[in-house]
Write an enzyme that holds these catalytic residues in place. Structure first.
Site, PDB file in Angstrom:
ATOM      1  N   GLU A 179       0.854  -1.178   0.000  1.00  0.00           N
ATOM      2  CA  GLU A 179       0.000   0.000   0.000  1.00  0.00           C
ATOM      3  C   GLU A 179       0.899   1.239   0.000  1.00  0.00           C
ATOM      4  O   GLU A 179       1.986   1.234   0.569  1.00  0.00           O
ATOM      5  CB  GLU A 179      -0.863  -0.037   1.263  1.00  0.00           C
ATOM      6  CG  GLU A 179      -1.796   1.137   1.471  1.00  0.00           C
ATOM      7  CD  GLU A 179      -2.509   1.073   2.816  1.00  0.00           C
ATOM      8  OE1 GLU A 179      -3.591   1.657   2.927  1.00  0.00           O
ATOM      9  OE2 GLU A 179      -1.967   0.447   3.753  1.00  0.00           O
TER      10      GLU A 179
ATOM     11  N   LYS B 122      -9.774   0.775  -1.804  1.00  0.00           N
ATOM     12  CA  LYS B 122      -9.884   0.238  -0.442  1.00  0.00           C
ATOM     13  C   LYS B 122     -11.266   0.499   0.143  1.00  0.00           C
ATOM     14  O   LYS B 122     -11.721   1.654   0.196  1.00  0.00           O
ATOM     15  CB  LYS B 122      -8.798   0.889   0.418  1.00  0.00           C
ATOM     16  CG  LYS B 122      -8.695   0.388   1.852  1.00  0.00           C
ATOM     17  CD  LYS B 122      -7.546   1.135   2.536  1.00  0.00           C
ATOM     18  CE  LYS B 122      -7.322   0.702   3.968  1.00  0.00           C
ATOM     19  NZ  LYS B 122      -6.242   1.497   4.589  1.00  0.00           N
TER      20      LYS B 122
ATOM     21  N   CYS C 131      -4.617  -3.540   3.456  1.00  0.00           N
ATOM     22  CA  CYS C 131      -4.316  -3.185   4.841  1.00  0.00           C
ATOM     23  C   CYS C 131      -5.485  -3.422   5.809  1.00  0.00           C
ATOM     24  O   CYS C 131      -5.745  -4.552   6.195  1.00  0.00           O
ATOM     25  CB  CYS C 131      -3.816  -1.745   4.910  1.00  0.00           C
ATOM     26  SG  CYS C 131      -2.813  -1.388   6.386  1.00  0.00           S
TER      27      CYS C 131
END
Length: 263
Positions: A40, A106, A142
């Site tokens: 990321e 995300k 993440c």
């Protein structure tokens, strides 16, 4: 399938970070990898003003990543930032290479441990999988790691592997949580998990930015039975791993948690 995880510490300059992507991708291609995943925030590290750096998927940064992937003959997955409404950005994974072109924004934003990612980042809403050599691969980022539903959605879409780039924040218990959650998500969905984190900046010879999730390292490849198959330490490194994708079917026959779901 042979894959590579590039555990690096990125800086605030997208051009310099591209040079690292180019070098690491060439190394992965020389090792015979079909896919290389970067962390990321590969485009620019957290702690940088993201909105002025954000570029569309047809902008120069993503275009150069495409060129790197095509020249190397493999798929590159790398974290970048794309413009979003209201002056925000999307925390985007670009997946690009021969026969593959996709982007994942995300879904779960890092509004935890005193951080509020949602103040500057717009949440995505679409589950994204790609196909490489006939193999379905899910994309996650993440904080998504804390939400098993996404990984099961990948499995429901036919994925045998989830690739998870991260810039995991340091702190008490955070390494334990990283290692526990990567293994748990593999078991939840009975698929391979390839989790690539930013390297620990101190182990990379950098000063850690204050109050910024800069990464702890310990990128890992987890089998569909939840066992760690290979792992890096805190510092920079390139992990090359061979995945026996037939294991997924074997584990799902033995522990059919997806078929046995009631909720």
């Amino acid at each position: 399938m042979r894959i590579a995880l590039s555990q690096i510490t990125t800086g605030p300059d997208p051009t310099r970070n591209l040079a690292v992507v180019r070098e690491q991708t060439r190394r992965a291609a020389d090792a015979g990898a079909r896919l290389i995943a970067f962390p990321e925030a590969t485009m620019a590290c957290f702690g940088t003003r993201l909105a002025p750096l954000a570029e569309p998927l047809d902008g120069p940064w993503a275009t150069e990543v495409r060129r790197i992937a095509e020249e190397a003959g493999l798929v590159v997955v790398a974290g970048m930032f794309t413009p979003a409404p209201g002056g925000k950005v999307a925390n985007t994974l670009l997946a690009t290479g021969p026969g593959v072109e996709a982007a994942y924004d995300k879904i779960h934003l890092y509004d935890a441990f005193g951080f509020t990612e949602s103040t500057t980042v717009a949440a995505g809403s679409e589950v994204v999988t790609i196909e490489l050599d006939g193999v379905g691969i899910g994309l996650a980022t993440c904080y998504d790691l804390r939400f098993p539903e996404l990984f099961r959605a990948h499995a429901d879409a036919g994925a045998l592997l989830t690739v998870l780039p991260a810039s995991w924040g340091d702190g008490p218990g955070k390494r334990d949580q990283w290692e526990l959650l990567t293994r748990a998500r593999a078991l939840d969905a009975t698929l391979w998990v390839a989790a690539v984190d930013q390297a620990d900046p101190v182990a990379s010879g950098h000063e850690p930015p204050p109050r910024t999730p800069a990464g702890i390292g310990y990128s890992a490849v987890i089998g569909p039975d939840g066992t760690v198959r290979s792992r890096l330490e805190a510092g920079p490194g390139l992990l090359i791993a061979d995945l026996d994708l037939a294991e997924v079917a074997a584990v799902r026959r033995s522990v059919p948690v997806l078929a046995n779901r009631r909720l």
